[in-house]
Design an enzyme around this catalytic site. Structure first.
Site, mmCIF file in Angstrom:
data_model
loop_
_atom_site.group_PDB
_atom_site.id
_atom_site.type_symbol
_atom_site.label_atom_id
_atom_site.label_comp_id
_atom_site.label_asym_id
_atom_site.label_seq_id
_atom_site.Cartn_x
_atom_site.Cartn_y
_atom_site.Cartn_z
ATOM 1 N N ARG A 23 -21.712 -7.909 -11.015
ATOM 2 C CA ARG A 23 -20.406 -8.440 -10.604
ATOM 3 C C ARG A 23 -20.526 -9.889 -10.107
ATOM 4 O O ARG A 23 -19.946 -10.279 -9.103
ATOM 5 C CB ARG A 23 -19.743 -7.541 -9.559
ATOM 6 C CG ARG A 23 -19.295 -6.196 -10.096
ATOM 7 C CD ARG A 23 -18.613 -5.375 -9.033
ATOM 8 N NE ARG A 23 -19.561 -5.003 -7.998
ATOM 9 C CZ ARG A 23 -19.225 -4.641 -6.770
ATOM 10 N NH1 ARG A 23 -17.954 -4.613 -6.413
ATOM 11 N NH2 ARG A 23 -20.141 -4.313 -5.883
ATOM 12 N N ILE A 75 0.819 2.341 3.941
ATOM 13 C CA ILE A 75 0.590 3.177 2.764
ATOM 14 C C ILE A 75 -0.637 4.054 2.919
ATOM 15 O O ILE A 75 -0.704 5.144 2.354
ATOM 16 C CB ILE A 75 0.484 2.303 1.502
ATOM 17 C CG1 ILE A 75 1.743 1.450 1.356
ATOM 18 C CG2 ILE A 75 0.275 3.145 0.261
ATOM 19 C CD1 ILE A 75 3.044 2.235 1.377
ATOM 20 N N GLU A 135 2.128 4.112 -15.090
ATOM 21 C CA GLU A 135 1.074 3.511 -15.907
ATOM 22 C C GLU A 135 0.708 4.385 -17.105
ATOM 23 O O GLU A 135 0.466 3.892 -18.207
ATOM 24 C CB GLU A 135 -0.153 3.283 -15.034
ATOM 25 C CG GLU A 135 -1.422 2.924 -15.768
ATOM 26 C CD GLU A 135 -2.619 3.007 -14.841
ATOM 27 O OE1 GLU A 135 -3.647 3.559 -15.262
ATOM 28 O OE2 GLU A 135 -2.517 2.521 -13.698
ATOM 29 N N HIS A 176 3.522 7.685 -3.246
ATOM 30 C CA HIS A 176 3.487 6.219 -3.313
ATOM 31 C C HIS A 176 3.202 5.778 -4.736
ATOM 32 O O HIS A 176 2.399 6.384 -5.441
ATOM 33 C CB HIS A 176 2.405 5.660 -2.389
ATOM 34 C CG HIS A 176 2.161 4.191 -2.605
ATOM 35 N ND1 HIS A 176 3.094 3.245 -2.270
ATOM 36 C CD2 HIS A 176 1.110 3.520 -3.149
ATOM 37 C CE1 HIS A 176 2.625 2.039 -2.589
ATOM 38 N NE2 HIS A 176 1.436 2.191 -3.131
ATOM 39 N N CYS A 190 2.926 1.858 -7.142
ATOM 40 C CA CYS A 190 2.905 0.407 -6.985
ATOM 41 C C CYS A 190 2.609 -0.282 -8.298
ATOM 42 O O CYS A 190 2.031 0.305 -9.211
ATOM 43 C CB CYS A 190 1.864 -0.016 -5.946
ATOM 44 S SG CYS A 190 0.176 0.518 -6.309
ATOM 45 N N HIS A 193 -1.153 -7.936 -2.084
ATOM 46 C CA HIS A 193 -2.102 -8.501 -3.034
ATOM 47 C C HIS A 193 -2.149 -10.027 -2.951
ATOM 48 O O HIS A 193 -2.686 -10.676 -3.851
ATOM 49 C CB HIS A 193 -1.767 -8.049 -4.454
ATOM 50 C CG HIS A 193 -2.161 -6.631 -4.713
ATOM 51 N ND1 HIS A 193 -1.255 -5.602 -4.743
ATOM 52 C CD2 HIS A 193 -3.370 -6.059 -4.912
ATOM 53 C CE1 HIS A 193 -1.888 -4.462 -4.970
ATOM 54 N NE2 HIS A 193 -3.161 -4.717 -5.076
ATOM 55 N N CYS A 235 1.571 -1.654 -0.605
ATOM 56 C CA CYS A 235 0.421 -0.868 -1.038
ATOM 57 C C CYS A 235 -0.551 -0.781 0.136
ATOM 58 O O CYS A 235 -0.279 -1.285 1.234
ATOM 59 C CB CYS A 235 -0.220 -1.535 -2.256
ATOM 60 S SG CYS A 235 -1.265 -0.455 -3.251
#
Length: 772
Positions: free
Chosen positions: A24, A446, A620, A656, A658, A709, A741
């Site tokens: 990463r 959340i 999604e 929830h 998002c 975010h 979120c």
């Protein structure tokens, strides 16, 4: 070209590749840049070396044509906005001062400027930055990134194919900019955009590009006649250009449907199609339109979104059928390999027998190369690989890991009544309000609180045996105590324990459920520098013991206010895992739901009065084609209700969701029968509240007033303004106040300030309501 010569010409390629690096490295470099520890030159050097390493690995494996331009510091759709000059007015000054800082400002925002909206890339867990366009948008070409990365590959002596988001998909993904009428259609800008694409294509051709790939995944969705007409116009215009490379139009994630004849007739030199299970109809449809005579076909026969080894024999049969349908047939994965981890060989903790069943990006490239060789040279040339593949498939099919008779018997015994609450919402809400005693506009979060470096270090120390279990648990208890104390002082009404013990909202549960496998290095990009390790759903699912009860009940001992039990729902457990492909998804969802139902029941028995079952992936996972949605939503909503329906009427069930487009699943949200739903709404300016109101949603809802975010801290006035906008759609007795979120990715200073402002905003609006 004959089928025989098409086979002999078969080559191996891919549409895109994981960006992060084995360790990463990209994440570390970008976050280091944000924190001032890495300068821009060092960040760019890291990125360039990762690109070179990817291309070298692909070429060494036998990939004949490597993709360029798919690499990104943050998001490839944002890169496209930069390429076409679609910079929002509020970000232009930042971009002009410093292009890199301006780029990240569009992605993350600053304290003074909001970022672009973020949502899911079709039905994946990858998030893209939504282009903001309006009738006054002026496009200008900036091909620097695309040309520069292509030239980097040429320097290495590689055959390279630049990859761009296609103009039709780009516009179909866009939204009206702030202040632009909501009914503005960005596709009306197509004729203004095409000359910019023409300029970029000319620049790439001048740099030496023979082929350029234009990704048009939006065309696998249901498209109107007007949208298909725009597609025809777009590719007629681009195809007519004289100063351009050969054009390859790529689609993936599903069947093309009505768009296939449009693209087949377009004056382009090639098409790339998905031929995996979800898009198998492309094969018959391609034959029905007469194939692609005189054109190149790239056949996506290796699943680019899952991690199971390919059935090479089956894929070769598909490829053999395709030989007579195009002038040249090449082999690829079904989509970019961005959606799978990098290398299964790095997994040292998975049993070798099971590891044989898995194919991450590097293994998939070998599968692609093997298939291309078999297509070009015949099966005798790959006989050893075919034999090993048959053995791997048989090993998985016959493994006792995949089947648990007790789980299957329990699942078969489920009745319709098991998925229904004992009382309707109207009666439940009276009992819940009496039990909880919450104020008007109750405040909550959340679930997760910041995952500090100290917490991550504690988990690493436990894994490495540098601390024992008792020492680790003492650290977790201390963190929960701090989180509860902060929430009480801040004035939140319904608290959470902060989830300090959890590494990821899916992985944490997967590691405690029978039937799941966890990876150590299986990182996949979710958005920006956020990477997740999706677990592998390999067999039948059951819960051997409680997973969350201990820490939730401990947190409740520290406060008199209700503490939510926090679970991840069954659909999200599937969507954010690499799910088994040997049985229907609905059957797997029901197994997961029953395991989670046991946890819900235990939480309630321990005294938990509010239980949240998160389903951010419900939208999604919605099929891209409308014809496939009813069946999906039936089993998806049933799975949620099966998880939650066993509780008493006075136990309040939350869910929830998002960062998705909710408008077309509002009925499904209703069908979940949750008492309270919290949803992302800050970046989209309370759009979801209006959608709920338009549907007549009858239950309680918390559209978010704090965009988590972004590192910016919203002021109390800003949160109050969003709250008032929410009240225009949802009555105050049914409106909750919460962030968009969880707060896992945020730091404590911004979290403290933002939540204090959130509570202050709720207090202000309560007072306004009391005085009105």
């Amino acid at each position: 070209m004959t089928a025989k010569s098409a086979a002999a010409a078969a080559r191996a390629t891919v549409y895109g590749y994981p960006r992060q690096g084995q360790g990463r490295e990209l994440k570390k470099a970008v976050e280091g840049y944000w924190k001032g520890r890495v300068d821009a030159d060092a960040l760019r050097a890291t990125a360039a070396e990762l690109r070179r390493a990817n291309w070298r690995q692909l070429a060494e494996t036998g990939i004949h044509e490597v993709p360029t331009g798919d690499f990104s510091h943050y998001d490839h759709v944002l890169d496209t906005s930069v390429m076409v000059g679609a910079i929002p007015a509020r970000h232009r000054a930042a971009v002009e001062r410093d292009a890199l800082d301006g780029y990240f400002a569009m992605a993350r925002g600053t304290q003074d400027v909001a970022p672009l909206e973020m949502t899911k890339w079709f039905d994946t867990n990858y998030h893209y930055l939504v282009p903001e366009l309006g009738p006054d948008t002026v496009f200008t070409a900036d091909s620097g990134k695309q040309v520069g990365e292509f030239r980097e590959a040429l320097v290495l002596g590689l055959t390279a194919r630049p990859v761009l988001v296609g103009p039709v998909t780009y516009l179909l993904l866009a939204k009206p900019a702030p202040g632009v009428a909501a009914d503005f259609d960005p596709l009306t800008l197509l004729d203004r955009l095409l000359p910019v694409y023409a300029e970029v294509l000319a620049d790439l051709r001048a740099a030496g590009a023979e082929w350029v790939q234009l990704d048009e995944p939006a065309l696998v969705q249901d498209r109107t006649p007007a949208e298909l007409s725009a597609t025809t116009r777009a590719y007629r215009a681009l195809g007519a250009l004289t100063d351009r490379p050969k054009l390859l139009v790529a689609s993936y994630f599903d069947r093309l449907g009505d768009a296939l004849p449009v693209l087949a007739k377009a004056p382009v030199e090639g098409l790339a199609l998905d031929f995996t299970e979800s898009a198998a109809a492309n094969l018959d449809a391609l034959a029905a339109v007469g194939g692609l005579p005189g054109k190149r076909l790239i056949a996506g026969v290796v699943n680019g979104r899952n991690i199971w080894v390919n059935d090479l024999t089956k894929s070769l049969a598909t490829l053999g059928t395709l030989l007579g349908l195009a002038d040249r047939v090449d082999v690829a994965a079904s989509c970019s390999l961005l959606h799978v981890p990098l290398d299964a060989a790095a997994e040292r903790d998975i049993e070798p027998q099971i590891l044989r069943w898995l194919a991450f990006a590097r293994q998939k490239t070998r599968e692609i190369v093997t298939l291309a060789k078999g297509l070009a040279q015949g099966t005798d040339a790959i006989s050893a690989q075919l034999a090993a593949n048959r053995a791997d498939l048989a090993s998985r099919a016959g493994s006792p890991i995949t089947r648990d008779p007790a789980v299957r018997a329990r699942t078969a015994a489920v009745t319709e009544a098991d998925a229904r609450r004992s009382q309707p919402y109207g009666e439940r809400t009276t009992a819940q309000r009496a039990r909880l005693g919450l104020p008007l506009l109750p405040t909550t979060t959340i679930g997760s609180f910041p995952q500090t470096a100290e917490l991550r270090t504690a988990r690493a120390d436990l894994r490495a045996n540098r601390i024992d279990t008792a020492g680790y648990e003492e650290r977790i208890r201390a963190e929960i105590g701090e989180v509860i104390s902060f929430q009480e002082k801040t004035g939140l009404d319904v608290l959470v324990h902060g989830e300090p013990e959890r590494n990821d909202m899916v992985q944490y549960f997967a590691e405690q459920l029978n039937g799941y496998l966890a990876t150590q290095h299986g990182w996949v990009q979710s958005y920006g520098t956020r990477y997740v390790r999706p677990p592998i759903l390999a067999g039948d699912i059951s819960r051997p013991e409680p997973m969350t009860v201990r820490w939730t009940t401990y947190a409740q001992t520290l406060t008199s206010r209700p503490v939510k039990g926090m679970l991840t729902g069954p659909v999200t457990m599937l969507a954010w895992s690499f799910v088994r492909d040997d049985q229907p998804l609905g059957d797997t969802a029901r197994q997961v739901a029953l395991a989670l139902r046991d946890e819900v029941d235990d939480l309630e028995a321990a005294g938990t009065s509010v239980i949240q079952v998160d389903e951010p992936a419900l939208r999604e996972t919605l099929p891209l084609r409308a014809a496939d949605r009813e069946a999906y939503l039936a089993w998806a909503t049933e799975a949620f209700r099966l998880t939650t329906a066993g509780v008493r009427p006075d136990t309040q069930i939350h869910t929830h969701m998002c960062y998705a487009e909710f408008g077309d699943i509002v009925q499904a949200i209703d069908d979940l029968d949750a008492d309270v739903i919290s949803l992302e709404a800050a970046r989209s300016h309370m759009q979801v509240a209006r959608e709920l109101a338009g549907h007549g949603y009858p239950r309680e809802a918390g559209p978010g007033v704090y965009d988590i975010h972004s590192p910016r801290v919203p002021g109390a006035d800003e949160a109050a303004a969003l709250l008032r906008k929410g009240l225009e759609a949802i009555p105050p007795e049914r409106l909750w106040v919460n962030p968009d979120c969880g707060l896992k990715t945020r730091g404590w200073p911004e979290t403290r300030a933002s939540l204090e402002h959130l509570v202050a905003a709720a207090r202000t609006v309560r007072e306004e309501l009391a005085g009105s």
